[in-house]
Design an enzyme around this catalytic site. Structure first.
Site, PDB file in Angstrom:
ATOM      1  N   GLY A  27       3.699  -1.105  -5.213  1.00  0.00           N
ATOM      2  CA  GLY A  27       2.541  -1.785  -5.986  1.00  0.00           C
ATOM      3  C   GLY A  27       3.223  -2.595  -7.339  1.00  0.00           C
ATOM      4  CB  SER A  28       1.409  -4.274  -9.971  1.00  0.00           C
ATOM      5  OG  SER A  28       0.293  -3.213 -10.255  1.00  0.00           O
ATOM      6  CB  SER A  29       5.721  -3.444 -13.050  1.00  0.00           C
ATOM      7  OG  SER A  29       6.409  -2.642 -13.847  1.00  0.00           O
ATOM      8  NE  ARG A  30      -2.657  -4.376 -14.109  1.00  0.00           N
ATOM      9  CZ  ARG A  30      -3.638  -3.280 -14.146  1.00  0.00           C
ATOM     10  NH1 ARG A  30      -3.910  -2.761 -15.092  1.00  0.00           N
ATOM     11  NH2 ARG A  30      -4.302  -3.502 -13.121  1.00  0.00           N
ATOM     12  CB  THR A  31      -0.957  -0.300 -10.424  1.00  0.00           C
ATOM     13  OG1 THR A  31      -1.590  -1.361 -10.717  1.00  0.00           O
ATOM     14  CG2 THR A  31      -1.765   1.111 -10.095  1.00  0.00           C
ATOM     15  N   GLY A  32       1.874   1.042 -11.440  1.00  0.00           N
ATOM     16  CA  GLY A  32       2.832   2.118 -11.480  1.00  0.00           C
ATOM     17  C   GLY A  32       2.944   2.582 -12.800  1.00  0.00           C
ATOM     18  CD  GLU A  35      10.022   2.880  -4.141  1.00  0.00           C
ATOM     19  OE1 GLU A  35      10.957   2.262  -4.539  1.00  0.00           O
ATOM     20  OE2 GLU A  35      10.233   4.157  -4.215  1.00  0.00           O
ATOM     21  CB  CYS A  65       8.904  -6.504  -4.823  1.00  0.00           C
ATOM     22  SG  CYS A  65       9.494  -5.747  -3.248  1.00  0.00           S
TER      23      CYS A  65
HETATM   24  N1  LIG Z   1       9.339  -2.267  -4.883  1.00  0.00           N
HETATM   25  C1  LIG Z   1       8.908  -2.376  -3.847  1.00  0.00           C
HETATM   26  O1  LIG Z   1       9.038  -1.784  -2.858  1.00  0.00           O
HETATM   27  C2  LIG Z   1       7.488  -3.271  -3.733  1.00  0.00           C
HETATM   28  C3  LIG Z   1       7.323  -3.671  -2.491  1.00  0.00           C
HETATM   29  C4  LIG Z   1       6.150  -4.445  -2.513  1.00  0.00           C
HETATM   30  C5  LIG Z   1       5.359  -4.882  -3.339  1.00  0.00           C
HETATM   31  N2  LIG Z   1       5.681  -4.378  -4.686  1.00  0.00           N
HETATM   32  C6  LIG Z   1       4.988  -5.014  -5.740  1.00  0.00           C
HETATM   33  O2  LIG Z   1       3.435  -5.063  -5.392  1.00  0.00           O
HETATM   34  C7  LIG Z   1       2.803  -5.893  -6.341  1.00  0.00           C
HETATM   35  C8  LIG Z   1       1.756  -6.512  -5.409  1.00  0.00           C
HETATM   36  O3  LIG Z   1       0.867  -5.435  -4.792  1.00  0.00           O
HETATM   37  P1  LIG Z   1      -0.357  -5.205  -5.513  1.00  0.00           P
HETATM   38  O4  LIG Z   1      -0.870  -6.335  -6.173  1.00  0.00           O
HETATM   39  O5  LIG Z   1      -1.146  -4.710  -4.230  1.00  0.00           O
HETATM   40  O6  LIG Z   1      -0.234  -3.996  -6.253  1.00  0.00           O
HETATM   41  P2  LIG Z   1      -1.285  -3.322  -7.352  1.00  0.00           P
HETATM   42  O7  LIG Z   1      -0.603  -2.375  -8.443  1.00  0.00           O
HETATM   43  O8  LIG Z   1      -2.405  -3.896  -7.563  1.00  0.00           O
HETATM   44  O9  LIG Z   1      -1.907  -2.018  -6.044  1.00  0.00           O
HETATM   45  C9  LIG Z   1      -1.015  -1.235  -5.362  1.00  0.00           C
HETATM   46  C10 LIG Z   1      -2.237   0.066  -4.872  1.00  0.00           C
HETATM   47  O10 LIG Z   1      -2.650   0.674  -6.065  1.00  0.00           O
HETATM   48  C11 LIG Z   1      -3.892   0.883  -6.118  1.00  0.00           C
HETATM   49  N3  LIG Z   1      -4.542   0.971  -7.705  1.00  0.00           N
HETATM   50  C12 LIG Z   1      -4.837  -0.214  -8.489  1.00  0.00           C
HETATM   51  N4  LIG Z   1      -4.976   0.158  -9.551  1.00  0.00           N
HETATM   52  C13 LIG Z   1      -4.720   1.531  -9.652  1.00  0.00           C
HETATM   53  C14 LIG Z   1      -4.976   2.594 -10.499  1.00  0.00           C
HETATM   54  N5  LIG Z   1      -5.805   2.390 -11.610  1.00  0.00           N
HETATM   55  N6  LIG Z   1      -5.201   4.167 -10.149  1.00  0.00           N
HETATM   56  C15 LIG Z   1      -4.948   4.217  -8.802  1.00  0.00           C
HETATM   57  N7  LIG Z   1      -4.593   3.172  -7.807  1.00  0.00           N
HETATM   58  C16 LIG Z   1      -4.659   1.957  -8.095  1.00  0.00           C
HETATM   59  C17 LIG Z   1      -4.556  -0.127  -5.242  1.00  0.00           C
HETATM   60  O11 LIG Z   1      -5.626  -0.091  -5.034  1.00  0.00           O
HETATM   61  C18 LIG Z   1      -3.361  -0.467  -4.201  1.00  0.00           C
HETATM   62  O12 LIG Z   1      -3.775   0.403  -3.243  1.00  0.00           O
HETATM   63  C19 LIG Z   1       3.932  -6.588  -6.706  1.00  0.00           C
HETATM   64  O13 LIG Z   1       4.125  -6.534  -8.113  1.00  0.00           O
HETATM   65  C20 LIG Z   1       5.281  -6.461  -6.237  1.00  0.00           C
HETATM   66  O14 LIG Z   1       6.439  -6.651  -6.424  1.00  0.00           O
HETATM   67  C21 LIG Z   1       6.722  -3.669  -5.011  1.00  0.00           C
HETATM   68  O1  LIG Z   2       7.665  -6.772  -1.148  1.00  0.00           O
HETATM   69  C1  LIG Z   2       8.762  -6.130  -1.355  1.00  0.00           C
HETATM   70  C2  LIG Z   2       9.516  -5.584   0.026  1.00  0.00           C
HETATM   71  C3  LIG Z   2      10.396  -6.617   0.167  1.00  0.00           C
HETATM   72  C4  LIG Z   2      11.332  -6.347   1.427  1.00  0.00           C
HETATM   73  N1  LIG Z   2      12.029  -4.896   1.693  1.00  0.00           N
HETATM   74  C5  LIG Z   2      12.018  -4.135   2.470  1.00  0.00           C
HETATM   75  O2  LIG Z   2      11.465  -4.449   3.618  1.00  0.00           O
HETATM   76  C6  LIG Z   2      12.696  -3.065   2.289  1.00  0.00           C
HETATM   77  C7  LIG Z   2      13.057  -2.122   3.236  1.00  0.00           C
HETATM   78  C8  LIG Z   2      12.157  -0.959   3.521  1.00  0.00           C
HETATM   79  O3  LIG Z   2      11.268  -0.907   2.800  1.00  0.00           O
HETATM   80  O4  LIG Z   2      12.290  -0.622   4.778  1.00  0.00           O
HETATM   81  C9  LIG Z   2      12.345  -7.387   1.318  1.00  0.00           C
HETATM   82  O5  LIG Z   2      13.348  -7.177   0.846  1.00  0.00           O
HETATM   83  O6  LIG Z   2      12.043  -8.415   1.715  1.00  0.00           O
END
Ligand SMILES: NC(=O)c1ccc[n+]([C@@H]2O[C@H](COP(=O)([O-])OP(=O)(O)OC[C@H]3O[C@@H](n4cnc5c(N)ncnc54)[C@H](O)[C@@H]3O)[C@@H](O)[C@H]2O)c1
Ligand SMILES: O=CCC[C@H](NC(=O)CCC(=O)O)C(=O)O
Length: 490
Positions: free
Chosen positions: A224-229, A247, A281
């Protein structure tokens, strides 16, 4: 309160007892799903069910667990169109793309089996007395948090390796994609997964908080997002016994240098920046083009080709390249990001525009070379920022000027340039003459800095799903031939 049974706890579907939430088709705001969220008590029941199921699941042979996981792959194949349509309806992504997403979910099973053996297999070596064995054991009960942009594929990338390793799971999907989660869990049930091995808790932030803070989980796998992470990372500080895999997002650079095929360059830029309406992402956010005629030609061609990108409904018979963004709110956020950059000195070369009351936006390109105080933020949508450069090293330095470090790429014909770029650039995915999106599940996938906590996923997900156990073993307690000095056992 709706009576929609959206929570799967110990093999039983139950209605949530918390507040109501809805899922909408972002293309037209039609409500496609509604239910009540899981309360903290229901989350607690899910964790207890997962704990209760843990020994029996872990006691199965790998072959038995694998049989069920492979049946799930079969279910995915048999229901692929229904799932692809659900993902498309809920996220706005076009069908050609969501079919690929379901394909990646199927592909994950064989890849995870291979990774399980290769990354976490068993190694046995003879010793002068007995043998030394390295094995891997499941952590126990793990929570999986998923994002909205790949509501099937990315949670699946945690769930499949976690189950193969012998963990039991509580899955909290994005509140924007509950319908896809529900369908996916029904397929797990049809595959014969025993009750309690996966539990589903649906809801908004409160449900997520209840799960993340539950004392009964042994690990949390988050995409998910860097903020939540970052919030989760702070929350897990001082708990070294719990495994946390994060991630997160990126602010990804793509540099062009001495690339002779302009059309191919433009293709790879578009595929990097605008696929999934910029909601990956790995999407390119910053494009570095050389000052001069070659850069001018690429930019002009890029603007023309981006203007021609077809944006449309997920099920249009002539499929669009870009569908709707996830929500009207996300689309409005991209307009606001563009406006902020304009106020900071950015010059729109192709304006991103938003169709009111929908999630539809057109892709935008903004020149930011002269922007001072460029914000190091992930704008999660189709807005590409262009920087012109005259010195390659300065461009690399600017590309690295971010707290993130997920993906990066060089488009250029000179291998020595690539080797130099590879040595300098800081990212977990570094490509040469390929788009920076579309990463392989057969490779590790993760970033550094604000993009992750050094627990790469995809092929390396096996690593965070189990811990190593080292043993020295002898079949019978035996007195050594020589005793340590000062010992008399008689
Ligand atoms: N690196 C990667 O593999 C990857 C892949 C896909 C998406 N992303 C990132 O994810 C983001 C988009 O996804 P999103 O908006 O759904 O992310 P998000 O962080 O808003 O939510 C992700 C999950 O966390 C939960 N959540 C949110 N706030 C929480 C809290 N305070 N405590 C516990 N759980 C909480 C949400 O309900 C959701 O299930 C983008 O920043 C994107 O770059 C990263
Ligand atoms: O939004 C983030 C994921 C993007 C996607 N990455 C993968 O699918 C990674 C491979 C895996 O998790 O199996 C992409 O690079 O498009």
């Amino acid at each position: 309160m709706t009576t929609h049974p959206a929570q799967l706890i110990n093999g039983e579907w139950a209605a949530g007892l918390g507040s109501e939430f809805k899922s909408v088709n972002p293309a037209n705001n039609e409500v496609i799903w509604s239910a009540n969220s899981a309360t903290a008590e229901q989350v607690d029941a899910a964790v207890k069910a997962a704990r209760q199921a843990f020994y029996a699941w872990g006691d199965l042979d790998l072959a038995e667990r694998l049989t069920i996981v492979q049946r799930f792959a079969q279910e995915l194949k048999e229901n692929s169109e229904e799932l692809a349509v659900a993902i498309a309806k809920e996220t706005g992504k076009p069908l050609w793309e969501t079919r690929t997403e379901v394909g990646a979910m199927v592909g994950k099973i064989a890849i995870s089996e291979k990774a399980y053996h290769e990354r976490t297999g068993t190694v046995e070596n003879p010793m002068p007395v007995g043998r030394a064995v390295i094995r891997h054991k499941a952590h126990g009960v793990v929570a999986v948090f998923g994002p909205y942009n790949f509501p099937g594929h990315l949670p699946n990338g945690h769930i499949v390796p976690a189950l193969l390793a012998g963990n039991t799971v509580i899955f909290k999907p994005s509140e924007l994609t509950p319908y896809v989660a529900e369908l996916t869990l029904k397929l797990w049930q049809k595959a014969g997964l025993p009750a309690g091995v996966i539990n589903l808790v649906q809801g908004e932030v409160e449900t997520g908080k209840a799960l993340a803070s539950h004392k009964g989980i042994d690990g949390l796998f988050f995409t998910g997002s860097s903020r939540t992470g970052h919030l989760l990372h702070e929350q897990y500080a001082g708990q070294p016994g719990k495994i946390l895999a994060l991630e997160m997002g990126g602010n990804n650079p793509l540099i062009v240098k001495d690339a002779s095929d302009t059309k191919a360059v433009v293709h790879d830029i578009i595929q990097s920046a605008f696929i999934s309406s910029g909601q990956r992402c790995t999407c390119a956010r910053k494009l570095f083009l050389p000052v001069g005629a070659q850069g001018d030609e690429i930019l002009e061609h890029l603007i023309r080709a981006t203007k021609a990108i077809k944006v449309g409904n997920f099920d249009d018979s002539e499929q669009p390249f870009m569908g709707s963004m996830i929500s009207e709110r996300a689309a409005a956020g991209m307009v606001a990001a563009q406006q902020q950059l304009q106020e900071l000195g950015g010059e729109s070369l192709l304006e991103l525009t938003h169709t009111a009351n929908t999630g539809f936006v057109t892709p935008g390109i903004i020149e930011c070379t002269n922007v001072t105080n460029f914000p190091d933020e992930e704008h999660f949508g189709p807005l590409l920022k262009v920087f012109r450069y005259s010195d390659f090293d300065a461009a690399i330095e600017k590309a690295n000027d971010t707290s993130f470090g997920l993906s990066a790429g060089l488009l250029g014909d000179n291998e020595a340039d690539y080797e130099h770029f590879l040595r300098r650039i800081r990212a977990g995915i570094v490509n040469w003459n390929r788009p920076i999106t579309g990463a392989s599940s057969a490779a590790p996938f993760g970033g550094i800095g604000a993009s992750g906590n050094h627990r790469a996923s995809a092929y390396y997900a096996a690593d965070y799903c189990a811990y190593p156990v080292a043993s020295v073993e002898l079949e019978k307690v035996t007195l050594p031939g020589t005793l340590s000095p000062g010992l008399n056992i008689d």
